[in-house]
Write a protein that holds these residues in place. Structure first.
Motif, short mmCIF file in Angstrom:
data_model
loop_
_atom_site.label_atom_id
_atom_site.label_comp_id
_atom_site.label_asym_id
_atom_site.label_seq_id
_atom_site.Cartn_x
_atom_site.Cartn_y
_atom_site.Cartn_z
N VAL A 119 -5.93 25.83 45.53
CA VAL A 119 -4.51 25.85 45.88
C VAL A 119 -3.86 27.10 45.28
O VAL A 119 -3.03 27.77 45.91
CB VAL A 119 -3.81 24.56 45.40
N GLY A 120 -4.30 27.44 44.05
CA GLY A 120 -3.81 28.66 43.41
C GLY A 120 -4.14 29.91 44.20
O GLY A 120 -3.42 30.90 44.18
N PRO A 145 -18.98 9.78 43.43
CA PRO A 145 -17.81 8.91 43.64
C PRO A 145 -16.78 9.01 42.52
O PRO A 145 -15.59 8.83 42.77
CB PRO A 145 -18.43 7.51 43.70
N ASP A 146 -17.23 9.29 41.29
CA ASP A 146 -16.28 9.31 40.18
C ASP A 146 -16.02 10.72 39.64
O ASP A 146 -15.52 10.88 38.53
CB ASP A 146 -16.80 8.42 39.04
N ALA A 147 -16.34 11.74 40.45
CA ALA A 147 -16.18 13.11 39.96
C ALA A 147 -14.76 13.60 40.23
O ALA A 147 -14.54 14.61 40.91
CB ALA A 147 -17.21 14.02 40.64
N TYR A 148 -13.79 12.91 39.64
CA TYR A 148 -12.40 13.27 39.91
C TYR A 148 -11.97 14.53 39.13
O TYR A 148 -11.15 15.30 39.61
CB TYR A 148 -11.47 12.10 39.58
N ALA A 149 -12.55 14.72 37.95
CA ALA A 149 -12.14 15.86 37.12
C ALA A 149 -12.48 17.18 37.82
O ALA A 149 -11.63 18.06 37.96
CB ALA A 149 -12.83 15.78 35.75
N GLN A 155 -10.30 17.76 40.79
CA GLN A 155 -8.95 18.24 40.46
C GLN A 155 -8.98 19.74 40.11
O GLN A 155 -8.13 20.51 40.56
CB GLN A 155 -8.39 17.44 39.27
N THR A 156 -10.00 20.12 39.35
CA THR A 156 -10.13 21.54 38.95
C THR A 156 -10.30 22.41 40.19
O THR A 156 -9.64 23.44 40.34
CB THR A 156 -11.34 21.71 38.01
N ALA A 208 -14.64 31.14 44.14
CA ALA A 208 -14.02 30.25 43.16
C ALA A 208 -14.68 28.87 43.20
O ALA A 208 -14.94 28.25 42.17
CB ALA A 208 -12.53 30.13 43.45
N ALA A 209 -14.95 28.41 44.41
CA ALA A 209 -15.59 27.09 44.55
C ALA A 209 -16.98 27.10 43.93
O ALA A 209 -17.35 26.19 43.16
CB ALA A 209 -15.67 26.70 46.03
N LEU A 210 -17.75 28.14 44.22
CA LEU A 210 -19.12 28.21 43.68
C LEU A 210 -19.09 28.29 42.17
O LEU A 210 -19.91 27.67 41.48
CB LEU A 210 -19.86 29.40 44.28
N GLU A 211 -18.14 29.01 41.64
CA GLU A 211 -18.06 29.16 40.18
C GLU A 211 -17.68 27.84 39.53
O GLU A 211 -18.21 27.45 38.50
CB GLU A 211 -17.02 30.24 39.85
N THR A 212 -16.76 27.11 40.18
CA THR A 212 -16.33 25.81 39.63
C THR A 212 -17.48 24.80 39.65
O THR A 212 -17.63 24.00 38.72
CB THR A 212 -15.16 25.25 40.46
N LEU A 213 -18.26 24.86 40.69
CA LEU A 213 -19.31 23.85 40.87
C LEU A 213 -20.61 24.20 40.14
O LEU A 213 -21.47 23.33 39.95
CB LEU A 213 -19.61 23.65 42.36
N LYS A 214 -20.73 25.43 39.72
CA LYS A 214 -21.98 25.90 39.11
C LYS A 214 -22.37 25.07 37.88
O LYS A 214 -21.54 24.83 37.00
CB LYS A 214 -21.82 27.37 38.72
N GLY A 215 -23.58 24.64 37.85
CA GLY A 215 -24.12 23.95 36.68
C GLY A 215 -23.67 22.50 36.53
O GLY A 215 -23.98 21.84 35.55
#
Lengths: 444, 238
Positions: A286-287, A272-276, A279-280, A82-89
């Motif tokens: 957490v899910g 530093p500003d990659a809050y979005a 959160q995702t 899940a982490a790799l998929e979220t961070l991809k690209g």
């Protein structure tokens, strides 16, 4: 304002005339002051160099200041995927997974067992990567168990293979860890992933490949099929162990999903500003059941930490330099007092023609301050030249990058030291000059 | 008409390591603009002390000192420096030229003194005009070592004149010069009074003194007018 400006100009003009008239004395003052100012410049330059060197290493190995780091544990099934998929690209966040790989002849003991540096004894990297003895595991149909390296080494023949750490990246890590390209090119994340993983090796790995002729066959830990890697570049990453970098998607062409969770987690680097994206990522993990309190994004604050570490050392050395500077101040004071003694008539005459006492003091101070500035310029020039010479002689022989520019902080410290020394050395002569009785010219 | 310089009962006692010695015990002096005054007196009679007080190098212990009617007996040093710069020109027995500066730079010393600021071009024009006035503009770039005694003293006179002061004070300006050169310097100083300047000349030389409009003798701490017929040169020179 005009009067102040006139006095300042007058002090500089007369001070300049005084310096030109007493070149030898000025030179002697500069000589007496030179070592002290040079000491201040060198200490400051050295501190900055140490600071930069330490910071450069930390930037390479941990991340630039402000980068936030989050670790995604492999404990929960599917968390890594899940982490790799979220961070991809993404460009504002990068995930890094690590494994070990052996490139070379299959079924042989590598020339550096455990991924050790090539000029050291085997077994080193376990500590570097935080694993410790027995951390390396082997998994098969009978389950997972620690690798018995001694037994493994006895059972397999030695051969031409290199063991290295393989770091797979979801995107470009250079904005977070500014590895220095030494040759070739960096990983291109815009292209379609290749079945032949492109790898960028670090300097230690490159040394191994240059020293040993190994076939291009890569055995990835926990993977039954061997890939054929392509070495596309060499970087300086500050890591002393042989390491290679590749794209996660190219690695995953060879790693079955079932093996992914054995890879030790995802190290996530966030801008530093990659809050979005944070959160995702947090929401998805957490899910999946990852406790929220485990998902902390800690910022890298290396500069402050280093400066605190170096502050005491810098203060001690600056104290020593200050003592040397004081000796120089004593020299300039001595010359200043002697000069004022010789110039009694000149100062009395200047008062007679209307020069205020404050300007007389200003003239003497202008001379010593200009002397201090000349000394500072000389010390900065010598230190800068010495840095270049030492850098060219020792280049590549030390782990500290000696090809650095002369730090401006050292220049400022030199100028301040020169001015302070000029002020301290000129103060008493200036007061004496201002007190010379004007009637001296009448009694002469 | 308000006198330019007015001393009224000025007293001065020198307090050194020895017994205090009263040098001036009630000096009265009035000098108008354009007037020249010679002060004669024996060595140690207090001529230089008088000049120090007039030139604001020193302050009187008692009495009043006025310029243009303004009492300046007790002015602070800062104001005294400004007055010395604006109103006074000084010529000393020794020339006090700075050997590392050219003649022009020595003259410019009186302009680069922190009392206002003149741009370089204006400064140079004033310096050259002053050197022209004393007849040595052609020696502007020479250093003192390359000048004769008379030329050096004329540089010193130019330095005194360059700010166009209203008062010239000369303390034995010909003491280090031969007679001919001394006469030349006195003529230059005297010429300045024709432009409205007041001149106080301290000298031992009767020939120079009698060129001035008024001759005074400092004796027993006070000033007395001197009649040309009442003194002998040898007496003065003693």
């Amino acid at each position: 304002m005009i009067r102040l400006s006139g006095r300042l100009r007058s002090a500089l003009i007369i001070g300049g005339q005084g310096i030109r008239a007493r070149k030898t004395r000025t030179l002697l003052s500069i000589v007496s002051l030179f070592l002290g100012v040079l000491a201040v410049v060198v200490v400051q330059a050295g501190a900055e160099a140490a600071n930069q060197a330490a910071l450069a290493d930390i930037e390479l190995q941990v991340g630039k200041d402000g980068t936030r780091m989050m670790y995604v544990s492999p404990e929960k099934a599917g968390a890594m995927a899940a982490a790799l998929e979220t961070l991809k690209g993404r460009s504002d966040a990068v995930g890094v997974i690590g494994t070990s790989a052996t490139i070379g002849e299959p079924g042989v003991n590598p020339v550096n067992p455990g991924g050790a540096p090539f000029d050291r004894q085997a077994g080193g990297p376990d500590y570097y990567y935080g694993g410790g003895p027995g951390a390396e595991m082997i998994c098969d149909e009978r389950g997972c168990r620690p690798v018995d390296k001694a037994q493994q080494a006895e059972q397999t023949p030695n051969g031409q293979a290199i063991e290295l750490r393989l770091s797979a990246l979801t995107g470009d890590v250079l904005p977070f860890r500014p590895y220095r390209m030494k040759s070739g090119r960096w990983l291109d994340f815009t292209k379609v992933p290749s079945l032949s993983p492109g790898i960028v090796v670090n300097l230690e790995a490159a040394k191994g490949f240059a020293r040993y002729q190994v076939p291009a066959e890569m055995r990835i830990y926990g993977v039954s099929t061997n890939a054929t890697p392509r070495i596309i570049g060499v970087v300086d990453d500050g890591v002393p162990m042989p390491t290679a970098y590749t794209r996660v998607d190219e690695l995953l062409n060879w790693v079955p999903a079932s093996s992914l969770d054995m890879m030790g987690g995802v190290e996530t680097l966030l801008a530093p500003d990659a809050y979005a994206v944070e959160q995702t990522l947090r929401a998805r993990l957490v899910g999946l059941g990852v406790p929220a309190e485990q998902l902390r994004a800690d910022p890298v604050n290396a500069r402050k930490a280093i400066e605190e570490q170096l502050r005491l050392v810098r203060l001690v050395f600056l104290g020593i330099a200050g003592l040397v500077l004081l000796i120089g101040v004593a020299g300039i004071l001595n010359v200043g007092l002697a000069t004022v003694g010789e110039r009694v008539e000149e100062f009395a005459l200047r008062r007679a023609v209307g020069t205020p006492r404050t300007l007389l003091a200003g003239i003497v101070l202008a001379e010593t301050l200009l002397t201090g500035l000349f000394t500072a310029a000389a010390a900065i020039g010598v230190a800068s030249l010495a840095l270049k010479v030492v850098g060219s002689i020792l280049s590549g022989r030390t782990p500290i990058p000696l090809d650095m520019e002369f730090p401006w902080q050292a220049g400022v410290a030199g100028i301040v030291a020169g001015l302070v020394a000029g002020l301290l050395g000129g103060l008493i002569p200036a007061i004496r000059a201002a007190r010379i009785p004007i009637a001296t010219v009448m009694r002469a | 008409m308000t006198p330019l310089i007015e001393l009224d009962g000025v007293t001065k006692t020198l307090k050194g390591q020895q017994e205090p010695r009263t040098i001036l015990s009630g000096v009265d002096l009035t000098v108008q603009a354009g007037q020249s005054v010679a002060v004669l007196g024996r060595s140690g009679s207090g001529k230089s002390t008088l000049l120090s007080i007039v030139g604001l190098f020193d302050r009187p212990d008692g009495g009043a000192y006025r310029i243009d009617g303004q009492d300046i007996s007790r002015i602070p040093e800062r104001k005294a420096a400004a007055l010395r710069s604006a109103e006074f020109g000084f010529v000393f027995q020794r020339f006090f030229l700075l050997k590392h500066l050219s003649a022009a730079q020595n003259v410019a010393m009186a302009l680069v003194n922190g009392q206002g600021w003149l741009p370089r071009r204006q400064r140079r024009a004033k310096v050259m005009a002053a050197l022209e006035q004393v007849g040595i503009a052609h020696l502007a770039k020479h250093r003192p070592a390359k000048l004769s005694g008379g030329e050096q003293q004329r540089v010193a006179v130019a330095r005194a004149l360059v700010r166009q002061p209203r008062i010239l004070l000369a303390d034995e300006p010909t003491g280090a010069l031969d007679t001919e050169t001394g006469n030349l310097v006195i003529d230059v100083l005297h010429e300045a009074t024709r432009q409205g300047r007041a001149l106080i000349l301290v000298t031992h030389d009767w020939d120079h003194a009698r060129k001035m409009g008024r001759v005074l003798r400092l004796e027993d701490g006070t000033l007395h007018d001197v009649d040309e017929y009442e003194h002998a040169p040898a007496e003065v020179a003693a």
